[in-house]
Design an enzyme around this catalytic site. Structure first.
Site, mmCIF file in Angstrom:
data_model
loop_
_atom_site.group_PDB
_atom_site.id
_atom_site.type_symbol
_atom_site.label_atom_id
_atom_site.label_comp_id
_atom_site.label_asym_id
_atom_site.label_seq_id
_atom_site.Cartn_x
_atom_site.Cartn_y
_atom_site.Cartn_z
ATOM 1 N N PHE A 110 0.810 -1.225 0.000
ATOM 2 C CA PHE A 110 0.000 0.000 0.000
ATOM 3 C C PHE A 110 0.838 1.268 0.000
ATOM 4 O O PHE A 110 0.359 2.338 -0.379
ATOM 5 C CB PHE A 110 -0.968 -0.011 1.191
ATOM 6 C CG PHE A 110 -0.384 0.431 2.503
ATOM 7 C CD1 PHE A 110 -0.566 1.736 2.962
ATOM 8 C CD2 PHE A 110 0.314 -0.448 3.309
ATOM 9 C CE1 PHE A 110 -0.053 2.146 4.179
ATOM 10 C CE2 PHE A 110 0.835 -0.058 4.525
ATOM 11 C CZ PHE A 110 0.653 1.250 4.970
ATOM 12 N N LYS A 111 2.104 1.147 0.398
ATOM 13 C CA LYS A 111 2.958 2.342 0.439
ATOM 14 C C LYS A 111 3.125 2.966 -0.944
ATOM 15 O O LYS A 111 3.417 4.153 -1.069
ATOM 16 C CB LYS A 111 4.326 1.991 1.023
ATOM 17 C CG LYS A 111 4.286 1.265 2.372
ATOM 18 C CD LYS A 111 3.725 2.113 3.485
ATOM 19 C CE LYS A 111 3.564 1.344 4.781
ATOM 20 N NZ LYS A 111 4.762 1.100 5.534
ATOM 21 N N ASP A 112 2.931 2.153 -2.005
ATOM 22 C CA ASP A 112 3.036 2.691 -3.367
ATOM 23 C C ASP A 112 2.003 3.786 -3.629
ATOM 24 O O ASP A 112 2.234 4.672 -4.452
ATOM 25 C CB ASP A 112 2.827 1.584 -4.405
ATOM 26 C CG ASP A 112 3.984 0.605 -4.469
ATOM 27 O OD1 ASP A 112 5.135 1.055 -4.371
ATOM 28 O OD2 ASP A 112 3.729 -0.602 -4.618
#
Length: 492
Positions: A110-112
Site C-alpha cells: 500500500f505504500k506505493d
C-alpha cells in the site's frame, strides 16, 4: 488557504510545499493542517471518476498552495501504467467484507499509493520554494516503506534516498526488494535493532541541528519519506474516499450511509488517513484499528494508557512490529483541540518514562475507534479459512485486519458494511501464506512464491518475479550508533 503547524506548539507556520520539504518540524513535532477541508465535491460527483481524478481533488483540498496544473502533473505522473490494475485500487468482496486492494503498484504494498506521488509533490515543492540544495530523503522502514520510497525516488534529480531497515526483521522478499534496488542515488542499510530503533535513530538525526548544518555546508538538506512527512500521509486519504464512492456506485450503501473502516496498522499513518477522510465528510461508524501481538495501540484504545514498557515480538506481519506509533501524535493533537503544549507534554513523557496516559477529553474523542489484535496463530487461521471458504488470498497484515474485524462483529453485532484496507500482496509473505493454506515447506521465500502461484493461480506481481535472480547491490549492516555516519558517507 490551509497552513501547516507542528503538533508540539511551534509558532512557525508552513505552506504545504514547505512542510513537504522539511518533513519534520524544528520542535520535533509533526506537521498537521490547521483545519481539515470538507470534501471538495459531493459523492455523486465523484461517482464514475477514475482514481487519479478523485486523488487530485482530495490532495488539492489539503495542499492549497499547489496550482491545479501542478497537482495534475503530480497525479498524472503517479497513477499510471506502473499500477497493474487499471482501476488502481480495486474493491473486492470476500468473507462478508469489502477489501480495498492497495497493493497493485510496483512494490506490491500500500505504500506505493503515496510514495508514487511523493517524489512529484517534493520536486514540485522544491521548484516553488526555489530550493537549490539536494534533498536527502531519510527513511526507516518496517518492510514496505523502504522499497516503495526507493522505487519512487530512484534517480530523481536533486535527491538522495537512504533507507534503514531492521536486520532479520523483515520478510525475505521484502529484504531482497530493497537490497537489489537500482539507482545511483539509492542507499540501503540493515541495522542491528528493530524498527523502533531505526525510527528513533532517524528522528534523532533530524533533530540534530549540528548535523543538519554540516550537511547544509555540503549542499544537502534532510527530508523524509516516512508517514511523518505530511506529503506521504495526505495522498492516503484519497483511497478511503474512493472506496466509499465505489460502495455507493455498487449499491452496497446509499450516499450518506455509514461504513466501518478496518486498518492493520503499526505506525498509525494509514488509519489516520481514514480518520481524515471521515473528518472531510465520509460517514464512518467505527475506525477499527488492527494490531498484531505488539498490541500497544489496542491497549491504548481500551485504557487511554500508551505504554511501551513491554516485550517486543517478531511476528509474521513484520510491517506492524512497532511499539512507537508516530502518527498517533497527530490524532492526539486534533483531539486536544490543536493544543501543542499538551502534546509536547505527552511526548516528553513517552521519551522519558516510556508511557503516558491521556485525559477524559481524549478518551471521549477516541470512542470512534475500536482496537483489537490477532496472534500469529489467529492470523494464519484467518488466511486459511478465507481461502478455503471464499477463494480469496490475504497477506498476513490484511489477515490481522480481517480477524480483528470478525472479533468486532462477534462482540458488537454491528452489521455496518466494512471496508478493509488490504495492504500487501500475499506473495510478499509467501511462506506464512503458503503454510496457512496447507502447503508444505520450501527451500526459501522465493520457492514459496512459486508454490503459492502453482496452488492458487493468483498472479505474482511483476516487481516480485525473478527477484531472487537480481544482483544484491546494498550489503551494509551497521549498528544503530553508526546511522548518522552512514548518512554522511552516502551524500558525499
Amino acid at each position: 488557504m490551509i497552513s501547516y503547524k507542528s503538533t508540539r506548539g511551534s509558532k512557525n507556520i508552513k505552506t504545504a510545499a514547505q512542510a513537504v520539504i522539511q518533513g519534520i518540524a524544528e520542535d520535533k513535532g509533526l506537521y498537521v493542517p490547521d483545519s481539515i477541508p470538507a470534501l471538495p465535491k459531493k459523492i455523486s460527483e465523484f461517482a464514475g471518476k477514475p482514481y487519479k481524478d478523485v486523488a487530485r481533488e482530495i490532495i488539492k483540498a489539503f495542499f492549497t498552495d499547489y496550482t491545479d496544473d501542478e497537482m495534475q502533473l503530480c497525479v498524472d505522473g503517479a497513477y499510471d501504467e506502473k499500477f497493474e490494475e487499471k482501476e488502481i485500487v480495486p474493491v473486492r468482496k470476500a468473507g462478508g467484507a469489502y477489501f480495498l486492494e492497495l497493493y497493485h503498484g510496483k512494490t506490491a504494498a500500500f505504500k506505493d499509493m503515496a510514495l508514487s506521488i511523493l517524489p512529484y509533490l517534493l520536486t514540485t515543492a522544491m521548484k516553488k520554494e526555489k530550493e537549490k540544495k539536494k534533498i536527502c530523503i531519510l527513511t526507516a522502514t518496517s518492510g514496505d516503506t523502504g522499497k516503495a520510497a526507493l522505487e519512487g525516488f530512484a534517480d530523481v534529480p536533486g535527491t538522495e534516498i537512504i533507507v534503514f531497515f531492521p536486520n532479520q526483521g523483515v520478510s525475505e522478499v521484502q529484504e531482497r526488494q530493497m537490497v537489489t534496488q537500482e539507482g545511483n542515488n539509492t542507499h540501503v542499510f540493515a541495522i542491528e535493532g528493530n524498527f523502533d530503533d531505526a525510527q528513533t535513530g532517524v528522528k534523532k538525526i533530524f533533530n540534530d541541528t549540528d548535523f543538519a548544518e554540516k550537511l547544509a555546508e555540503s549542499g544537502c538538506r534532510l527530508s523524509s519519506a516516512n508517514s511523518i512527512n505530511i506529503g506521504r500521509l495526505i495522498p492516503q486519504v484519497a483511497y478511503y474516499v474512493y472506496g466509499y464512492v465505489k460502495l455507493v456506485e455498487r449499491g452496497v450503501i446509499n450516499d450518506g450511509d455509514k461504513v466501518n473502516i478496518v486498518v492493520p496498522t503499526g505506525n498509525f499513518g494509514n488509519i489516520l488517513a481514514a480518520y481524515y477522510a471521515g473528518s472531510m465528510g465520509i460517514p464512518v461508524n467505527k475506525f477499527i484499528c488492527a494490531s498484531n501481538e505488539n498490541k500497544v495501540l489496542t491497549d491504548f484504545f481500551e485504557t487511554g494508557v500508551y505504554d511501551i514498557n513491554r516485550e517486543f515480538y517478531l511476528t509474521n506481519s513484520p510491517s506492524m512490529d512497532i511499539l512507537i506509533s508516530s502518527n498517533l501524535e497527530r490524532l492526539l493533537y486534533h483531539l486536544a483541540g490543536n493544543d501543542g503544549e499538551e502534546i509536547q507534554s505527552l511526548m516528553t513523557a513517552l521519551d522519558t518514562k516510556k508511557r503516558y496516559e491521556v485525559s477524559e477529553k481524549f478518551k471521549e474523542g477516541m470512542k470512534d475507534f475500536y482496537g483489537g489484535f490477532a496472534t500469529v496463530k489467529e492470523t494464519n487461521e484467518a488466511i486459511g479459512e478465507m481461502y478455503s471458504e471464499s477463494g480469496y488470498l490475504m497477506d498476513t497484515h490484511t489477515a490481522v485486519a480481517y480477524k480483528v474485524y470478525e472479533d468486532y462483529v462477534k462482540e458488537t453485532g454491528d452489521e455496518t458494511p466494512a471496508l478493509i484496507a488490504s495492504t500487501a500482496s500475499a506473495y510478499k509473505f509467501a511462506d506464512s501464506v503458503a503454510h496457512s493454506i496447507g502447503l508444505g515447506d520450501e527451500e526459501n521465500g522465493f520457492a514459496y512464491v512459486k508454490a503459492l502461484e502453482e496452488k492458487t493461480g493468483v498472479r505474482v506481481p511483476a516487481g516480485l518475479k525473478d527477484l531472487d535472480k537480481k544482483p544484491v547491490r546494498h550489503r551494509g549492516v551497521i549498528e544503530i550508533g553508526q546511522m548518522a555516519e552512514a548518512v554522511e558517507d552516502s551524500v558525499k
